[in-house]
Enzyme design. Structure first.
Site, PDB file in Angstrom:
ATOM      1  N   GLN A  78       0.849  -1.190   0.000  1.00 26.47           N
ATOM      2  CA  GLN A  78       0.000   0.000   0.000  1.00 26.47           C
ATOM      3  C   GLN A  78       0.888   1.244   0.000  1.00 26.47           C
ATOM      4  O   GLN A  78       0.394   2.355  -0.062  1.00 26.47           O
ATOM      5  CB  GLN A  78      -0.856   0.021   1.266  1.00 26.47           C
ATOM      6  N   ASN A  79       2.201   1.029   0.127  1.00 30.10           N
ATOM      7  CA  ASN A  79       3.102   2.181   0.243  1.00 30.10           C
ATOM      8  C   ASN A  79       3.401   2.784  -1.113  1.00 30.10           C
ATOM      9  O   ASN A  79       3.338   2.111  -2.152  1.00 30.10           O
ATOM     10  CB  ASN A  79       4.404   1.767   0.925  1.00 30.10           C
ATOM     11  N   ASP A  96       6.288   4.736  -1.359  1.00 24.62           N
ATOM     12  CA  ASP A  96       7.616   5.316  -1.158  1.00 24.62           C
ATOM     13  C   ASP A  96       8.734   4.676  -1.967  1.00 24.62           C
ATOM     14  O   ASP A  96       9.868   5.161  -1.962  1.00 24.62           O
ATOM     15  CB  ASP A  96       7.966   5.294   0.344  1.00 24.62           C
ATOM     16  N   HIS A 153      -1.414   1.611  -4.320  1.00 25.34           N
ATOM     17  CA  HIS A 153      -1.775   3.021  -4.200  1.00 25.34           C
ATOM     18  C   HIS A 153      -0.858   3.928  -5.014  1.00 25.34           C
ATOM     19  O   HIS A 153      -0.721   5.105  -4.718  1.00 25.34           O
ATOM     20  CB  HIS A 153      -1.787   3.442  -2.723  1.00 25.34           C
ATOM     21  N   SER A 171      -2.478  -1.606   9.290  1.00 25.60           N
ATOM     22  CA  SER A 171      -3.593  -1.688  10.225  1.00 25.60           C
ATOM     23  C   SER A 171      -4.720  -2.547   9.645  1.00 25.60           C
ATOM     24  O   SER A 171      -5.649  -2.921  10.345  1.00 25.60           O
ATOM     25  CB  SER A 171      -4.109  -0.287  10.539  1.00 25.60           C
ATOM     26  N   GLU A 203       0.518  -2.923  16.473  1.00 25.92           N
ATOM     27  CA  GLU A 203      -0.760  -2.889  17.197  1.00 25.92           C
ATOM     28  C   GLU A 203      -1.681  -3.967  16.624  1.00 25.92           C
ATOM     29  O   GLU A 203      -1.438  -4.460  15.532  1.00 25.92           O
ATOM     30  CB  GLU A 203      -1.461  -1.545  16.947  1.00 25.92           C
TER      31      GLU A 203
HETATM   32  P1  NAD Z   1      -1.738   2.585   8.636  1.00 26.25           P
HETATM   33  O1  NAD Z   1      -1.118   3.878   9.072  1.00 26.25           O
HETATM   34  O2  NAD Z   1      -3.218   2.451   8.656  1.00 26.25           O
HETATM   35  O3  NAD Z   1      -1.174   1.418   9.570  1.00 26.25           O
HETATM   36  C1  NAD Z   1       0.168   1.239   9.833  1.00 26.25           C
HETATM   37  C2  NAD Z   1       0.278   0.189  10.928  1.00 26.25           C
HETATM   38  O4  NAD Z   1       1.657  -0.085  11.106  1.00 26.25           O
HETATM   39  C3  NAD Z   1      -0.278   0.635  12.281  1.00 26.25           C
HETATM   40  O5  NAD Z   1      -1.179  -0.343  12.745  1.00 26.25           O
HETATM   41  C4  NAD Z   1       0.960   0.716  13.186  1.00 26.25           C
HETATM   42  O6  NAD Z   1       0.719   0.253  14.482  1.00 26.25           O
HETATM   43  C5  NAD Z   1       1.919  -0.194  12.487  1.00 26.25           C
HETATM   44  N1  NAD Z   1       3.331   0.150  12.654  1.00 26.25           N
HETATM   45  C6  NAD Z   1       3.913   1.376  12.693  1.00 26.25           C
HETATM   46  N2  NAD Z   1       5.242   1.266  12.805  1.00 26.25           N
HETATM   47  C7  NAD Z   1       5.512  -0.071  12.853  1.00 26.25           C
HETATM   48  C8  NAD Z   1       6.708  -0.825  12.964  1.00 26.25           C
HETATM   49  N3  NAD Z   1       7.904  -0.241  13.044  1.00 26.25           N
HETATM   50  N4  NAD Z   1       6.613  -2.167  12.952  1.00 26.25           N
HETATM   51  C9  NAD Z   1       5.402  -2.791  12.875  1.00 26.25           C
HETATM   52  N5  NAD Z   1       4.249  -2.119  12.775  1.00 26.25           N
HETATM   53  C10 NAD Z   1       4.299  -0.787  12.758  1.00 26.25           C
HETATM   54  O7  NAD Z   1      -1.157   2.254   7.223  1.00 26.25           O
HETATM   55  P2  NAD Z   1      -1.624   1.206   6.106  1.00 26.25           P
HETATM   56  O8  NAD Z   1      -2.224   0.007   6.708  1.00 26.25           O
HETATM   57  O9  NAD Z   1      -0.499   1.083   5.160  1.00 26.25           O
HETATM   58  O10 NAD Z   1      -2.813   1.898   5.330  1.00 26.25           O
HETATM   59  C11 NAD Z   1      -3.031   3.143   5.038  1.00 26.25           C
HETATM   60  C12 NAD Z   1      -2.418   3.920   3.929  1.00 26.25           C
HETATM   61  O11 NAD Z   1      -1.202   4.467   4.286  1.00 26.25           O
HETATM   62  C13 NAD Z   1      -2.200   3.368   2.589  1.00 26.25           C
HETATM   63  O12 NAD Z   1      -3.162   3.927   1.792  1.00 26.25           O
HETATM   64  C14 NAD Z   1      -0.799   3.924   2.150  1.00 26.25           C
HETATM   65  O13 NAD Z   1      -0.912   4.383   0.830  1.00 26.25           O
HETATM   66  C15 NAD Z   1      -0.573   5.002   3.100  1.00 26.25           C
HETATM   67  N6  NAD Z   1       0.740   5.474   3.548  1.00 26.25           N
HETATM   68  C16 NAD Z   1       1.915   5.091   2.953  1.00 26.25           C
HETATM   69  C17 NAD Z   1       3.142   5.554   3.426  1.00 26.25           C
HETATM   70  C18 NAD Z   1       4.416   5.121   2.741  1.00 26.25           C
HETATM   71  O14 NAD Z   1       4.430   4.957   1.537  1.00 26.25           O
HETATM   72  N7  NAD Z   1       5.477   4.908   3.491  1.00 26.25           N
HETATM   73  C19 NAD Z   1       3.182   6.387   4.549  1.00 26.25           C
HETATM   74  C20 NAD Z   1       1.957   6.760   5.146  1.00 26.25           C
HETATM   75  C21 NAD Z   1       0.749   6.286   4.631  1.00 26.25           C
END
Ligand code: NAD
Ligand code: ZN
Length: 254
Positions: A101-102, A104, A119, A194, A220
């Site tokens: 979903q990332n 990056d 995404h 999540s 979590e």
């Molecule tokens: P989310 O923010 O809903 O969930 C992230 C989960 O990861 C949380 O439950 C959190 O507890 C857990 N987490 C955080 N750090 C962690 C670690 N070090 N080790 C293990 N778990 C950890 O994100 P999602 O489920 O990817 O969904 C939402 C959206 O976020 C997607 O649409 C995506 O496009 C977008 N997103 C992407 C980036 C990126 O590309 N890096 C950054 C932010 C959001």
């Protein structure tokens, strides 16, 4: 925790075709905030602003987005041990693909070769009319040079990062390939998500329906812990490399 990692190692060692499903949590240890943690992006920005309709109809919003992107473009992020652990599974021949979903690009930087980006990617910009694509850097250079809302040089259409905004359809071909590969895997390994964003979270569900085991590594509880065979609560950059190392030992021991 140690016991849970061992359980995950055994599950990985028993698998022959793994689909990894990753979310923002795999990149937080690289310094990129996730969305829903207490310090996540949505604690500072309002998700209701980031709709496709706002992007299409509000030039002020577009200018703000381009400006934010230019400001953040100087920051370079590197893959962490969790991204690299997935590359190791690919080299072992037991990882079918990474569905992420990332946006990056860190899986590709780490060396993963089959990455399905549900995404889109913040490294690519596309014209919303003629679909002409260019590296994001090219568009950002134009913003730096003074175009605060750059348009397509071929057709004059709006330019937008290929990342999927709220209200915008996900790339259909990528999503179907992800479902198809999930349906054929024997283990879906979820890392740092999540599992509340749909239809993305339907990918692990498709794997489960197809008879695959489901393993979840997340800081979590997630929306699908109830379906999982293994849940490890912890940091991806610690849990995943330990589990992969232990799985390698198990495989070597036959
Ligand atoms: P989310 O923010 O809903 O969930 C992230 C989960 O990861 C949380 O439950 C959190 O507890 C857990 N987490 C955080 N750090 C962690 C670690 N070090 N080790 C293990 N778990 C950890 O994100 P999602 O489920 O990817 O969904 C939402 C959206 O976020 C997607 O649409 C995506 O496009 C977008 N997103 C992407 C980036 C990126 O590309 N890096 C950054 C932010 C959001
Ligand atoms: Zn165009």
């Amino acid at each position: 925790m140690v016991e849970a990692v061992h359980g995950l190692a055994e599950t990985i060692a028993a698998a022959r075709r793994i689909v990894a499903f990753t979310g923002a949590g795999i990149s937080t240890e690289s310094g990129i905030p996730d969305f829903r943690s207490p310090s996540g992006i949505w604690s500072r920005l309002d998700p209701n602003d980031f709709t496709i309709s706002n992007y299409l109809h509000n030039p002020e919003h577009r200018r703000r987005i381009w400006q934010m992107r230019v400001e953040h473009a100087g920051r370079r992020f590197s893959p962490n041990a969790a991204h690299r652990a997935l590359v190791e599974l690919e080299r072992l021949g037991i990882l079918d693909c990474v569905v992420t979903q990332n946006i990056d690009g860190l899986h590709q930087d780490a060396g993963s070769t089959v990455v399905l980006e549900l995404h889109g990617s913040n490294r690519l910009v596309r014209c919303l009319d003629c679909r002409d694509e260019m590296p994001a850097g090219e568009a950002l250079d134009r913003v730096r040079a003074g175009e605060d809302d750059p348009h397509c040089r071929e057709c004059g259409g709006l330019l937008k990062s290929t990342t999927v905004s709220f209200g915008e359809a996900m790339p259909f071909d990528v999503l179907s390939e992800a479902y198809e590969r999930a349906g054929r895997c024997d283990l879906c390994l979820v890392v740092g998500s999540s599992l509340v964003v749909y239809p993305a979270a339907d990918v692990p569900i498709a794997a489960h329906r197809g008879g695959a085991r489901l393993a979840i590594v997340n800081a979590e509880p997630t929306g699908l812990d109830g379906l999982a065979d293994v849940v490890v609560a912890g940091r991806a950059g610690e849990v995943l490399p330990s589990a992969v190392r232990a799985a390698l030992d198990l495989l070597a021991a036959g």
